[in-house]
Scaffold this motif. Sequence first.
Motif, PDB file in Angstrom:
ATOM      1  N   TYR A   1       0.832  -1.194   0.000  1.00 25.06           N
ATOM      2  CA  TYR A   1       0.000   0.000   0.000  1.00 25.06           C
ATOM      3  C   TYR A   1       0.871   1.250   0.000  1.00 25.06           C
ATOM      4  O   TYR A   1       1.827   1.343   0.781  1.00 25.06           O
ATOM      5  CB  TYR A   1      -0.906   0.013   1.230  1.00 25.06           C
ATOM      6  CG  TYR A   1      -1.839  -1.169   1.301  1.00 25.06           C
ATOM      7  CD1 TYR A   1      -3.142  -1.079   0.830  1.00 25.06           C
ATOM      8  CD2 TYR A   1      -1.411  -2.387   1.825  1.00 25.06           C
ATOM      9  CE1 TYR A   1      -4.000  -2.165   0.881  1.00 25.06           C
ATOM     10  CE2 TYR A   1      -2.256  -3.486   1.883  1.00 25.06           C
ATOM     11  CZ  TYR A   1      -3.548  -3.369   1.405  1.00 25.06           C
ATOM     12  OH  TYR A   1      -4.394  -4.453   1.442  1.00 25.06           O
ATOM     13  N   ILE A   2       0.536   2.192  -0.878  1.00 24.19           N
ATOM     14  CA  ILE A   2       1.249   3.468  -0.878  1.00 24.19           C
ATOM     15  C   ILE A   2       0.739   4.294   0.301  1.00 24.19           C
ATOM     16  O   ILE A   2      -0.452   4.588   0.392  1.00 24.19           O
ATOM     17  CB  ILE A   2       1.030   4.235  -2.196  1.00 24.19           C
ATOM     18  CG1 ILE A   2       1.568   3.431  -3.379  1.00 24.19           C
ATOM     19  CG2 ILE A   2       1.713   5.600  -2.134  1.00 24.19           C
ATOM     20  CD1 ILE A   2       1.275   4.056  -4.733  1.00 24.19           C
ATOM     21  N   ALA A   3       1.649   4.653   1.182  1.00 30.66           N
ATOM     22  CA  ALA A   3       1.303   5.560   2.271  1.00 30.66           C
ATOM     23  C   ALA A   3       1.551   6.997   1.841  1.00 30.66           C
ATOM     24  O   ALA A   3       0.714   7.870   2.001  1.00 30.66           O
ATOM     25  CB  ALA A   3       2.112   5.219   3.523  1.00 30.66           C
TER      26      ALA A   3
ATOM     27  N   ALA B   1       2.669  -2.335   8.762  1.00 25.87           N
ATOM     28  CA  ALA B   1       1.556  -1.443   9.101  1.00 25.87           C
ATOM     29  C   ALA B   1       1.552  -1.056  10.566  1.00 25.87           C
ATOM     30  O   ALA B   1       1.260   0.094  10.918  1.00 25.87           O
ATOM     31  CB  ALA B   1       0.233  -2.102   8.712  1.00 25.87           C
ATOM     32  N   SER B   2       1.871  -2.004  11.455  1.00 26.22           N
ATOM     33  CA  SER B   2       1.778  -1.732  12.885  1.00 26.22           C
ATOM     34  C   SER B   2       2.812  -0.727  13.361  1.00 26.22           C
ATOM     35  O   SER B   2       2.676  -0.158  14.454  1.00 26.22           O
ATOM     36  CB  SER B   2       1.930  -3.028  13.681  1.00 26.22           C
ATOM     37  OG  SER B   2       3.220  -3.590  13.462  1.00 26.22           O
ATOM     38  N   GLN B   3       3.858  -0.484  12.573  1.00 30.57           N
ATOM     39  CA  GLN B   3       4.898   0.456  12.975  1.00 30.57           C
ATOM     40  C   GLN B   3       4.658   1.869  12.436  1.00 30.57           C
ATOM     41  O   GLN B   3       5.355   2.808  12.824  1.00 30.57           O
ATOM     42  CB  GLN B   3       6.275  -0.035  12.512  1.00 30.57           C
ATOM     43  CG  GLN B   3       6.734  -1.315  13.199  1.00 30.57           C
ATOM     44  CD  GLN B   3       8.134  -1.728  12.775  1.00 30.57           C
ATOM     45  OE1 GLN B   3       8.921  -0.932  12.277  1.00 30.57           O
ATOM     46  NE2 GLN B   3       8.443  -3.003  12.963  1.00 30.57           N
ATOM     47  N   MET B   4       3.701   2.014  11.561  1.00 30.03           N
ATOM     48  CA  MET B   4       3.464   3.321  10.963  1.00 30.03           C
ATOM     49  C   MET B   4       2.843   4.272  11.976  1.00 30.03           C
ATOM     50  O   MET B   4       2.040   3.872  12.824  1.00 30.03           O
ATOM     51  CB  MET B   4       2.559   3.195   9.745  1.00 30.03           C
ATOM     52  CG  MET B   4       3.173   2.366   8.619  1.00 30.03           C
ATOM     53  SD  MET B   4       4.692   3.089   7.979  1.00 30.03           S
ATOM     54  CE  MET B   4       4.034   4.530   7.159  1.00 30.03           C
ATOM     55  N   ARG B   5       3.198   5.528  11.852  1.00 31.05           N
ATOM     56  CA  ARG B   5       2.690   6.556  12.768  1.00 31.05           C
ATOM     57  C   ARG B   5       1.983   7.627  11.934  1.00 31.05           C
ATOM     58  O   ARG B   5       2.629   8.376  11.207  1.00 31.05           O
ATOM     59  CB  ARG B   5       3.846   7.161  13.551  1.00 31.05           C
ATOM     60  CG  ARG B   5       3.458   8.146  14.635  1.00 31.05           C
ATOM     61  CD  ARG B   5       4.675   8.417  15.523  1.00 31.05           C
ATOM     62  NE  ARG B   5       4.371   9.373  16.585  1.00 31.05           N
ATOM     63  CZ  ARG B   5       4.775  10.630  16.602  1.00 31.05           C
ATOM     64  NH1 ARG B   5       5.500  11.106  15.606  1.00 31.05           N
ATOM     65  NH2 ARG B   5       4.486  11.424  17.608  1.00 31.05           N
ATOM     66  N   ILE B   6       0.661   7.652  12.031  1.00 38.07           N
ATOM     67  CA  ILE B   6      -0.126   8.652  11.316  1.00 38.07           C
ATOM     68  C   ILE B   6      -0.597   9.693  12.319  1.00 38.07           C
ATOM     69  O   ILE B   6      -1.242   9.357  13.324  1.00 38.07           O
ATOM     70  CB  ILE B   6      -1.334   8.023  10.603  1.00 38.07           C
ATOM     71  CG1 ILE B   6      -0.905   6.865   9.702  1.00 38.07           C
ATOM     72  CG2 ILE B   6      -2.072   9.078   9.792  1.00 38.07           C
ATOM     73  CD1 ILE B   6      -2.057   6.186   8.992  1.00 38.07           C
TER      74      ILE B   6
ATOM     75  N   MET C   1       1.928  17.647  13.393  1.00 39.51           N
ATOM     76  CA  MET C   1       3.222  17.982  13.968  1.00 39.51           C
ATOM     77  C   MET C   1       3.238  19.405  14.519  1.00 39.51           C
ATOM     78  O   MET C   1       4.037  19.742  15.388  1.00 39.51           O
ATOM     79  CB  MET C   1       4.326  17.834  12.921  1.00 39.51           C
ATOM     80  CG  MET C   1       4.798  16.413  12.713  1.00 39.51           C
ATOM     81  SD  MET C   1       5.631  15.729  14.160  1.00 39.51           S
ATOM     82  CE  MET C   1       7.193  16.624  14.076  1.00 39.51           C
ATOM     83  N   ARG C   2       2.362  20.258  14.025  1.00 32.97           N
ATOM     84  CA  ARG C   2       2.336  21.649  14.473  1.00 32.97           C
ATOM     85  C   ARG C   2       1.581  21.834  15.784  1.00 32.97           C
ATOM     86  O   ARG C   2       1.660  22.900  16.397  1.00 32.97           O
ATOM     87  CB  ARG C   2       1.734  22.541  13.383  1.00 32.97           C
ATOM     88  CG  ARG C   2       2.548  22.539  12.087  1.00 32.97           C
ATOM     89  CD  ARG C   2       1.994  23.516  11.080  1.00 32.97           C
ATOM     90  NE  ARG C   2       2.761  23.523   9.845  1.00 32.97           N
ATOM     91  CZ  ARG C   2       3.844  24.250   9.635  1.00 32.97           C
ATOM     92  NH1 ARG C   2       4.298  25.043  10.602  1.00 32.97           N
ATOM     93  NH2 ARG C   2       4.476  24.210   8.480  1.00 32.97           N
TER      94      ARG C   2
ATOM     95  N   PHE D   1       1.969  11.371   7.695  1.00 31.92           N
ATOM     96  CA  PHE D   1       2.886  10.366   8.214  1.00 31.92           C
ATOM     97  C   PHE D   1       4.109  11.040   8.817  1.00 31.92           C
ATOM     98  O   PHE D   1       4.681  11.974   8.246  1.00 31.92           O
ATOM     99  CB  PHE D   1       3.312   9.406   7.090  1.00 31.92           C
ATOM    100  CG  PHE D   1       2.220   8.483   6.656  1.00 31.92           C
ATOM    101  CD1 PHE D   1       1.996   7.292   7.332  1.00 31.92           C
ATOM    102  CD2 PHE D   1       1.387   8.804   5.595  1.00 31.92           C
ATOM    103  CE1 PHE D   1       0.973   6.436   6.947  1.00 31.92           C
ATOM    104  CE2 PHE D   1       0.362   7.962   5.208  1.00 31.92           C
ATOM    105  CZ  PHE D   1       0.156   6.775   5.882  1.00 31.92           C
ATOM    106  N   GLU D   2       4.513  10.549   9.964  1.00 30.83           N
ATOM    107  CA  GLU D   2       5.660  11.088  10.667  1.00 30.83           C
ATOM    108  C   GLU D   2       6.288   9.947  11.466  1.00 30.83           C
ATOM    109  O   GLU D   2       5.546   9.166  12.080  1.00 30.83           O
ATOM    110  CB  GLU D   2       5.189  12.216  11.588  1.00 30.83           C
ATOM    111  CG  GLU D   2       6.183  13.294  11.929  1.00 30.83           C
ATOM    112  CD  GLU D   2       6.743  14.069  10.758  1.00 30.83           C
ATOM    113  OE1 GLU D   2       7.954  13.920  10.559  1.00 30.83           O
ATOM    114  OE2 GLU D   2       6.028  14.797  10.066  1.00 30.83           O
TER     115      GLU D   2
END
Length: 414
Positions: free
Chosen positions: A210-212, A248-253, A354-355, A400-401
């Motif tokens: 999947y493209i994030a 997927a489980s490591q992604m941070r949205i 992030m802001r 994503f960050e």
Amino acid sequence: MSFDHCLIRPFAGLRPRRQDAAAVAAPPYDVLSSDEARAAASGKPLSFLHVSKAEIDLPPEIDHFAPEVYAQSAENFQRLIDDGVLCRDPHACYYAYRLVMGEHVQTGLVAAASIAAYDSNRIRKHEFTRPDKEDDRVRQIEALNAQTGPVLLVNGDDETLERLLREAAESVPVADVTGDNGIRHTLWMIDDEESVAPISALVEAMPALYIADGHHRSAAASRVAAARRGQAGAAASAEFFLAVIFPASQMRILDYNRVARDLNGLSEEAFLAAVGERYHVLPSTSPVKPERSGVCGMYLGARWYRLELRPGLLPAADPVRRVDVSVLAEQILAPVLGITDLRRDTRIDFVGGMRGLGELERRVNSGEMAVAFALYPTQMADLMAVADAGEVMPPKSTWFEPKLADGLVSHVLD
């Protein structure tokens, strides 16, 4: 193992010497304005921003999409190669890539991903692309004859693959860089057949990737491949694009919040009443950061409110309409504020998580905006469900960050 018809394959990366990695690594091309990039690269001749944002080396008034910009990018790229700053690995390999942001850690696989899989939707999308942005990336790839901005991909969790990447990360890294923002980027080479072959087999067995982030980069790579296909001497490498794949489980949205310039002619009282028809409106003495889907924070008139969606208003099955950015659009932005086109309406703007919530307060308190909404972040499962359904997410749904660095490894089309 043959890689002619495969989801991913190893490649001989072009990357900085270990001692130059920190000087080369740069933020992604699309997260800095030209002015910000010019300031960030000042006094840093090896910064990859001179390649990814080459307009910084030309007069400030130049059109950022002028032919001179791509020519300057190619010149700067070639200079880094000629000076030995960027060196090509002698044989095809994979790379393990670890991102550390505070306590968050994610470890992924750098690989060349198949254009054929992208075209057939085995590498799945969730966003529309803009032709002008695609054109820009096509010109950049053609000018450099390389892909330098990695596409961020996601795979379903696989413990065996994660173990192989952890084992690779026990060796000496080929790059270890901590950016100005405190994010650490570490890269390890995986070039032994005992690891390469099982990694290839594990990913090949996955039904989809999947493209994030990187829809324009992957679409541009597909266009370049199509244009070169059938040409004399066309390289097989053009049938693949540079990617980093994380579980997927490591992604941070993070949340992707909204601010609106006006209340569509309504008084604050009338606006609150209209919102109250759709949400339970609860005043709050502190900023509201939603902890679950269906909850939204709202900042209006120097005051925070907690909004809880009324029962029965959440669509049960539609994967797009269920995400919180869609719910806000359907329940408040369109019917109350009259904002129906999130791509073109200048009355709406978007603020990355992030802001922080303080940025929402600032923009309303300044008088620039009338109201702000703090949203629950889109979940990775939601994104994958939308992509599996062949649908697209609303604009500005995911932030994503941490983000990947440009320049740590590039994919040459030879």
